[in-house]
Design a protein around this motif. Structure first.
Motif, mmCIF file in Angstrom:
data_model
loop_
_atom_site.group_PDB
_atom_site.id
_atom_site.type_symbol
_atom_site.label_atom_id
_atom_site.label_comp_id
_atom_site.label_asym_id
_atom_site.label_seq_id
_atom_site.Cartn_x
_atom_site.Cartn_y
_atom_site.Cartn_z
ATOM 1 N N ALA A 49 42.940 41.521 37.641
ATOM 2 C CA ALA A 49 41.614 41.871 38.095
ATOM 3 C C ALA A 49 41.112 40.639 37.990
ATOM 4 N N THR A 50 40.302 39.925 38.938
ATOM 5 C CA THR A 50 39.452 39.284 39.044
ATOM 6 C C THR A 50 38.139 39.190 38.312
ATOM 7 N N ILE A 51 37.236 38.315 37.450
ATOM 8 C CA ILE A 51 35.894 38.927 36.805
ATOM 9 C C ILE A 51 35.588 37.609 37.167
ATOM 10 N N SER A 52 33.851 37.644 36.955
ATOM 11 C CA SER A 52 33.224 35.641 37.082
ATOM 12 C C SER A 52 32.429 35.324 36.177
ATOM 13 N N CYS A 53 33.000 35.227 35.170
ATOM 14 C CA CYS A 53 31.949 34.529 34.149
ATOM 15 C C CYS A 53 30.691 34.407 33.937
ATOM 16 N N PRO A 54 29.784 35.333 33.406
ATOM 17 C CA PRO A 54 28.908 35.777 33.203
ATOM 18 C C PRO A 54 27.496 33.693 32.765
ATOM 19 N N PHE A 55 28.208 32.784 32.532
ATOM 20 C CA PHE A 55 28.060 31.787 32.741
ATOM 21 C C PHE A 55 27.679 31.149 33.578
ATOM 22 N N THR A 56 28.831 30.523 33.833
ATOM 23 C CA THR A 56 28.819 30.136 34.579
ATOM 24 C C THR A 56 29.547 30.573 36.416
ATOM 25 N N GLY A 57 29.676 31.253 36.914
ATOM 26 C CA GLY A 57 29.950 32.032 38.165
ATOM 27 C C GLY A 57 31.560 31.523 38.424
ATOM 28 N N GLU A 58 32.434 30.764 37.425
ATOM 29 C CA GLU A 58 33.728 30.593 38.036
ATOM 30 C C GLU A 58 34.418 32.198 38.500
ATOM 31 N N VAL A 59 35.680 32.155 39.188
ATOM 32 C CA VAL A 59 35.698 33.414 39.386
ATOM 33 C C VAL A 59 37.650 33.314 38.651
ATOM 34 N N LEU A 60 37.458 34.591 37.719
ATOM 35 C CA LEU A 60 38.537 34.082 36.086
ATOM 36 C C LEU A 60 39.844 35.200 36.521
ATOM 37 N N THR A 61 40.891 35.320 35.850
ATOM 38 C CA THR A 61 41.916 36.324 36.061
ATOM 39 C C THR A 61 41.668 37.285 34.734
ATOM 40 N N ALA A 62 41.889 38.538 35.066
ATOM 41 C CA ALA A 62 41.480 39.488 33.698
ATOM 42 C C ALA A 62 42.812 40.083 33.476
ATOM 43 N N VAL A 63 43.427 39.883 32.317
ATOM 44 C CA VAL A 63 44.683 40.655 31.936
ATOM 45 C C VAL A 63 44.388 41.336 30.934
ATOM 46 N N PRO A 64 44.627 43.055 30.759
ATOM 47 C CA PRO A 64 44.194 43.598 29.684
ATOM 48 C C PRO A 64 44.553 43.660 28.723
ATOM 49 N N ALA A 65 44.477 44.535 27.876
ATOM 50 C CA ALA A 65 45.205 44.440 26.440
ATOM 51 C C ALA A 65 46.041 44.718 26.010
ATOM 52 N N LEU A 66 47.382 44.254 25.595
ATOM 53 C CA LEU A 66 48.227 44.761 25.285
ATOM 54 C C LEU A 66 48.727 45.616 23.495
#
Length: 305
Positions: free
Chosen positions: A139-156
């Motif tokens: 999933a994509t997620i926005s950094c709460p500090f910079t607004g940068e769009v990043l990828t979230a990977v679920p815990a394994l």
């Protein structure tokens, strides 16, 4: 406290149908013996997890043990495809196989999140790719500090992680030297941990060389002493990679009948690793042993009063 048990007992008690199972080892220290024991005990509906699934996962898939594969690269290293895996994906034989593919960094981050008790990890490595768009686990997620769009990977979080190592003590404190993958992270992320080792040593040996300890006994459920338990993978200082085995597997795995015949002889046809090694033969084993010593000494920590 870890228990010292035979491999068959460890698998019987700690690996269940439907489990998520990680047999970790990055080229080095691949727990082939444990994989073969899972086949012998007829486990089914497993989610198999590994950064680099190779021949042992091909064999598990070929025997119908798996329903899903979570991985970052799959192949017969230096040879080519995993043909049993391909048949499962392309032709649903012997059973349909769902793939959950990641980059190496993606898998590593998933393990780290699981080991840290976090729900997900964040990374930049998928930027510019279409994996997020096609994956059901990213999933994509926005950094709460910079607004940068990043990828979230679920815990394994595997139900059980199995690792092979050079040595451990009776408490399960496990030491490795040589090429290391995500064994430590996979162990900390798991609910249950089986450690298979070439040698059981005293706690004095472990304490004398603490920097080699990658897995503490407090998270280990079972210690299995199984020399040659990683063959045809290699164990640094004990035996080399058996390249002939990997080369021989390619034509065998291209044919379903030949695959089943090989597994019937080398896995189902032996009671355990002892018979497997006896069948391998003394000459083959001797050819894989180190030709000379290459000591790696411990350091002097100093004593302070």
């Amino acid at each position: 406290m870890a228990e010292i048990v035979p491999l068959g007992q460890a698998v019987a008690e700690l690996v269940h149908d439907g489990d998520t199972v990680a047999l970790e080892g990055f080229t080095h220290l691949i727990p082939f013996g444990a994989g073969h024991e899972i086949i012998r005990q007829g486990r089914r509906d497993l989610t198999l997890v590994r950064m680099t699934p190779d021949m042992v996962y091909d064999q598990l898939i070929g025997m119908g043990c798996a329903r899903r594969l979570v991985f970052s690269w799959g192949g017969n290293p230096g040879v080519g495809s995993l043909h049993r895996l391909r048949d499962a994906v392309e032709h649903d034989w012997p059973a349909p196989l769902r793939l959950d593919e990641h980059s190496h960094a993606g898998m590593a981050n998933r393990y780290v999140a699981g080991a840290s008790g976090l729900p997900f990890a964040v990374m930049r490595g998928y930027a510019g790719t279409d994996l997020v768009r096609h994956s059901t686990t990213l999933a994509t997620i926005s950094c709460p500090f910079t607004g940068e769009v990043l990828t979230a990977v679920p815990a394994l979080r595997p139900d059980v992680t199995i690792v092979h190592a050079q040595r451990a003590d009776a408490a399960g404190d496990t030491q490795v030297w040589g090429l290391l993958g995500c064994q430590k992270e996979a162990a900390f992320a798991a609910d249950r941990v089986i450690v298979v080792v070439e040698e059981l040593v005293s706690d004095e040996v472990i304490r004398a060389d603490p920097n080699r300890t990658i897995i503490p006994g407090l998270i280990v459920d079972a210690v299995v002493v199984e020399p040659w338990g990683a063959h045809p993978s290699y164990v640094q200082g004990a035996y080399d990679r058996d390249n002939r085995f990997y080369l021989d597997w390619d034509p065998i795995s291209r044919d379903e009948a030949a695959t089943q015949a090989w597994l019937a002889e080398w896995v189902l046809g032996v009671s355990g690793r002892g018979e497997y090694i006896e069948k391998l033969g003394a000459d083959r084993m001797a050819s894989l042993r180190p030709s000379a010593a290459a000591p790696s000494g411990s350091v002097d920590y100093g004593e302070y009063r």
